[in-house]
Design a protein around this motif. Sequence first.
Motif, PDB file in Angstrom:
ATOM      1  N   TYR A  84       0.804  -1.228   0.000  1.00 56.46           N
ATOM      2  CA  TYR A  84       0.000   0.000   0.000  1.00 56.46           C
ATOM      3  C   TYR A  84       0.837   1.279   0.000  1.00 56.46           C
ATOM      4  CZ  TYR A  84      -3.399  -3.528   1.276  1.00 56.46           C
ATOM      5  OH  TYR A  84      -4.171  -4.666   1.298  1.00 56.46           O
ATOM      6  N   LEU A  85       2.095   1.162   0.341  1.00 56.47           N
ATOM      7  CA  LEU A  85       2.950   2.346   0.384  1.00 56.47           C
ATOM      8  C   LEU A  85       3.403   2.709  -1.021  1.00 56.47           C
ATOM      9  CD1 LEU A  85       5.121   1.503   3.540  1.00 56.47           C
ATOM     10  CD2 LEU A  85       2.969   2.786   3.399  1.00 56.47           C
ATOM     11  N   PRO A  86       3.589   3.999  -1.296  1.00 57.63           N
ATOM     12  CA  PRO A  86       3.942   4.441  -2.653  1.00 57.63           C
ATOM     13  C   PRO A  86       5.290   3.867  -3.102  1.00 57.63           C
ATOM     14  CG  PRO A  86       4.195   6.232  -1.067  1.00 57.63           C
ATOM     15  CD  PRO A  86       3.491   5.135  -0.354  1.00 57.63           C
ATOM     16  N   GLN A  87       5.361   3.570  -4.392  1.00 52.06           N
ATOM     17  CA  GLN A  87       6.603   3.056  -4.971  1.00 52.06           C
ATOM     18  C   GLN A  87       7.528   4.214  -5.338  1.00 52.06           C
ATOM     19  OE1 GLN A  87       7.292  -0.351  -5.170  1.00 52.06           O
ATOM     20  NE2 GLN A  87       5.434  -0.377  -3.912  1.00 52.06           N
ATOM     21  N   GLY A  88       8.785   3.897  -5.541  1.00 49.51           N
ATOM     22  CA  GLY A  88       9.757   4.923  -5.870  1.00 49.51           C
ATOM     23  C   GLY A  88      10.393   5.499  -4.621  1.00 49.51           C
ATOM     24  N   ALA A  89      11.416   6.293  -4.813  1.00 53.19           N
ATOM     25  CA  ALA A  89      12.160   6.873  -3.697  1.00 53.19           C
ATOM     26  C   ALA A  89      11.252   7.721  -2.815  1.00 53.19           C
ATOM     27  CB  ALA A  89      13.323   7.707  -4.223  1.00 53.19           C
ATOM     28  N   GLN A  90      11.207   7.374  -1.561  1.00 52.86           N
ATOM     29  CA  GLN A  90      10.383   8.093  -0.591  1.00 52.86           C
ATOM     30  C   GLN A  90      11.160   8.199   0.721  1.00 52.86           C
ATOM     31  OE1 GLN A  90       6.729   8.993  -0.620  1.00 52.86           O
ATOM     32  NE2 GLN A  90       7.018   8.945  -2.835  1.00 52.86           N
ATOM     33  N   ARG A  91      10.894   9.277   1.448  1.00 53.87           N
ATOM     34  CA  ARG A  91      11.495   9.454   2.773  1.00 53.87           C
ATOM     35  C   ARG A  91      10.396   9.269   3.815  1.00 53.87           C
ATOM     36  NH1 ARG A  91      13.116  13.824   4.484  1.00 53.87           N
ATOM     37  NH2 ARG A  91      14.985  13.161   5.591  1.00 53.87           N
ATOM     38  N   PHE A  92      10.538   8.215   4.603  1.00 53.35           N
ATOM     39  CA  PHE A  92       9.556   7.897   5.625  1.00 53.35           C
ATOM     40  C   PHE A  92      10.172   8.028   7.007  1.00 53.35           C
ATOM     41  CE2 PHE A  92       6.608   6.536   2.557  1.00 53.35           C
ATOM     42  CZ  PHE A  92       5.431   6.140   3.183  1.00 53.35           C
ATOM     43  N   ILE A  93       9.354   8.397   7.985  1.00 50.99           N
ATOM     44  CA  ILE A  93       9.781   8.377   9.372  1.00 50.99           C
ATOM     45  C   ILE A  93       8.811   7.505  10.163  1.00 50.99           C
ATOM     46  CG2 ILE A  93       8.594  10.576   9.884  1.00 50.99           C
ATOM     47  CD1 ILE A  93      10.862  11.037  12.012  1.00 50.99           C
ATOM     48  N   ASP A  94       9.374   6.578  10.914  1.00 48.74           N
ATOM     49  CA  ASP A  94       8.613   5.677  11.780  1.00 48.74           C
ATOM     50  C   ASP A  94       8.694   6.265  13.188  1.00 48.74           C
ATOM     51  OD1 ASP A  94       7.563   3.608  13.273  1.00 48.74           O
ATOM     52  OD2 ASP A  94       9.203   2.200  12.858  1.00 48.74           O
ATOM     53  N   VAL A  95       7.595   6.846  13.638  1.00 48.64           N
ATOM     54  CA  VAL A  95       7.583   7.558  14.927  1.00 48.64           C
ATOM     55  C   VAL A  95       7.125   6.622  16.048  1.00 48.64           C
ATOM     56  CG1 VAL A  95       6.637   9.516  16.205  1.00 48.64           C
ATOM     57  CG2 VAL A  95       7.143   9.747  13.760  1.00 48.64           C
ATOM     58  N   GLY A 124       6.338  10.652   4.161  1.00 51.42           N
ATOM     59  CA  GLY A 124       5.377   9.860   4.916  1.00 51.42           C
ATOM     60  C   GLY A 124       5.764   9.720   6.372  1.00 51.42           C
ATOM     61  N   VAL A 125       4.766   9.783   7.238  1.00 52.59           N
ATOM     62  CA  VAL A 125       4.925   9.467   8.657  1.00 52.59           C
ATOM     63  C   VAL A 125       4.142   8.188   8.890  1.00 52.59           C
ATOM     64  CG1 VAL A 125       4.373  10.140  11.026  1.00 52.59           C
ATOM     65  CG2 VAL A 125       5.168  11.866   9.395  1.00 52.59           C
ATOM     66  N   ILE A 126       4.818   7.159   9.395  1.00 50.88           N
ATOM     67  CA  ILE A 126       4.141   5.893   9.638  1.00 50.88           C
ATOM     68  C   ILE A 126       4.323   5.496  11.095  1.00 50.88           C
ATOM     69  CG2 ILE A 126       6.133   4.441   8.982  1.00 50.88           C
ATOM     70  CD1 ILE A 126       4.015   2.525   7.673  1.00 50.88           C
ATOM     71  N   SER A 127       3.318   4.871  11.661  1.00 52.51           N
ATOM     72  CA  SER A 127       3.421   4.453  13.053  1.00 52.51           C
ATOM     73  C   SER A 127       2.333   3.448  13.398  1.00 52.51           C
ATOM     74  CB  SER A 127       3.316   5.650  13.996  1.00 52.51           C
ATOM     75  OG  SER A 127       3.484   5.239  15.341  1.00 52.51           O
ATOM     76  N   PHE A 143       1.871  12.218   3.464  1.00 57.56           N
ATOM     77  CA  PHE A 143       0.734  11.528   4.086  1.00 57.56           C
ATOM     78  C   PHE A 143       1.133  10.877   5.406  1.00 57.56           C
ATOM     79  CE2 PHE A 143      -0.139  11.454  -0.482  1.00 57.56           C
ATOM     80  CZ  PHE A 143      -1.429  11.947  -0.524  1.00 57.56           C
ATOM     81  N   PHE A 144       0.159  10.776   6.274  1.00 56.11           N
ATOM     82  CA  PHE A 144       0.285   9.973   7.478  1.00 56.11           C
ATOM     83  C   PHE A 144      -0.218   8.562   7.153  1.00 56.11           C
ATOM     84  CE2 PHE A 144      -0.490  14.302   8.915  1.00 56.11           C
ATOM     85  CZ  PHE A 144       0.495  14.490   9.888  1.00 56.11           C
ATOM     86  N   TRP A 145       0.490   7.555   7.662  1.00 60.71           N
ATOM     87  CA  TRP A 145       0.082   6.162   7.487  1.00 60.71           C
ATOM     88  C   TRP A 145      -0.045   5.547   8.872  1.00 60.71           C
ATOM     89  CZ3 TRP A 145      -0.726   4.482   2.449  1.00 60.71           C
ATOM     90  CH2 TRP A 145      -0.207   5.305   1.438  1.00 60.71           C
ATOM     91  N   GLN A 157      -8.633  -8.023  13.342  1.00 57.11           N
ATOM     92  CA  GLN A 157      -8.741  -7.025  12.281  1.00 57.11           C
ATOM     93  C   GLN A 157      -7.499  -6.130  12.251  1.00 57.11           C
ATOM     94  OE1 GLN A 157     -12.389  -4.767  11.864  1.00 57.11           O
ATOM     95  NE2 GLN A 157     -13.504  -6.275  13.090  1.00 57.11           N
ATOM     96  N   ARG A 158      -7.081  -5.753  11.040  1.00 53.79           N
ATOM     97  CA  ARG A 158      -5.978  -4.808  10.876  1.00 53.79           C
ATOM     98  C   ARG A 158      -6.366  -3.823   9.778  1.00 53.79           C
ATOM     99  NH1 ARG A 158      -2.828  -3.685  14.327  1.00 53.79           N
ATOM    100  NH2 ARG A 158      -0.938  -3.445  13.102  1.00 53.79           N
ATOM    101  N   HIS A 159      -6.078  -2.555  10.003  1.00 54.07           N
ATOM    102  CA  HIS A 159      -6.365  -1.517   9.023  1.00 54.07           C
ATOM    103  C   HIS A 159      -5.159  -0.592   8.867  1.00 54.07           C
ATOM    104  CE1 HIS A 159     -10.488  -2.766  10.002  1.00 54.07           C
ATOM    105  NE2 HIS A 159     -10.817  -2.311   8.806  1.00 54.07           N
ATOM    106  N   LEU A 160      -4.988  -0.101   7.658  1.00 54.62           N
ATOM    107  CA  LEU A 160      -3.996   0.936   7.387  1.00 54.62           C
ATOM    108  C   LEU A 160      -4.748   2.159   6.895  1.00 54.62           C
ATOM    109  CD1 LEU A 160      -1.012   1.840   7.047  1.00 54.62           C
ATOM    110  CD2 LEU A 160      -1.163   1.003   4.680  1.00 54.62           C
ATOM    111  N   LEU A 161      -4.574   3.274   7.599  1.00 55.48           N
ATOM    112  CA  LEU A 161      -5.264   4.515   7.250  1.00 55.48           C
ATOM    113  C   LEU A 161      -4.273   5.515   6.660  1.00 55.48           C
ATOM    114  CD1 LEU A 161      -7.302   3.100   9.115  1.00 55.48           C
ATOM    115  CD2 LEU A 161      -7.890   5.331  10.024  1.00 55.48           C
ATOM    116  N   LYS A 162      -4.671   6.099   5.530  1.00 56.70           N
ATOM    117  CA  LYS A 162      -3.868   7.117   4.864  1.00 56.70           C
ATOM    118  C   LYS A 162      -4.542   8.464   5.089  1.00 56.70           C
ATOM    119  CE  LYS A 162      -2.291   8.341   0.170  1.00 56.70           C
ATOM    120  NZ  LYS A 162      -2.395   7.936  -1.272  1.00 56.70           N
ATOM    121  N   LEU A 163      -3.819   9.376   5.741  1.00 55.00           N
ATOM    122  CA  LEU A 163      -4.360  10.676   6.101  1.00 55.00           C
ATOM    123  C   LEU A 163      -3.532  11.791   5.474  1.00 55.00           C
ATOM    124  CD1 LEU A 163      -4.634   9.834   9.892  1.00 55.00           C
ATOM    125  CD2 LEU A 163      -6.551   9.860   8.318  1.00 55.00           C
TER     126      LEU A 163
END
Length: 214
Positions: free
Chosen positions: A68-79, A142-145, A167-169, A203-209
């Motif tokens: 579900y995460l975008p393809q290609g070079a991306q900078r993500f932070i896992d908070v 992206g911010v993911i957590s 986006f927030f994930w 149940q598991r969900h991934l929300l994109k905000l």
Amino acid sequence: MTQHDLKKRLEQGALQMQIELSTAQVDLLIQYVTLFHKWNKTYNLSAIRNIEEVVDRHILDSLSVFAYLPQGAQRFIDVGTGGGLPGIPLAIVRPDMQVTMLDSNGKKTRFLFQVLLELGLKNAAVVNERVERYQPDMLFDGVISRAFASLWDMVSGCEHLLHCEGFFWAMKGVYPQSEIEELPERFQLEQSYEIQVARCDGQRHLLKLSKQSA
């Protein structure tokens, strides 16, 4: 359980989620699992002590968002990354992605520095800091957590880390309807994905905000 058995367990779970891992990725992920299990005894990285459950409930859970995460070079932070989840598994399977893992717990970040050293991950970095004090040189795509108690906490606490088109994930369990309704008006739900985790009945969900431009 032997290393071979752990690898088979990981490969089978990943294939069940339609994720094909290379031999090198499997080796790195199991090396991480082994380190996690070893350090967990003294550093209290997780309440999960069984190494098989580390594979199922940590590694496969982290990999479940892969598609579900975008393809290609991306900078993500896992908070609030804790012991590196989902940051380390994502950095291993997405070498094109730059992953920063942020946590205020010194013991956990010391473990993560050791992981990066032993695994040789060049596309990952560790920051030992409170999220409200951290000011990155460049904002993130992206911010993911999966650590925040609520969506409100996530977006309000991490807003300063995300550039205007990012986006927030949020990795959640049951669909958080009440949390969505309580979001500040400047944030909106872009997409919700019901995700499947191998060997997990819950149940598991991934929300994109997203956030509105000022």
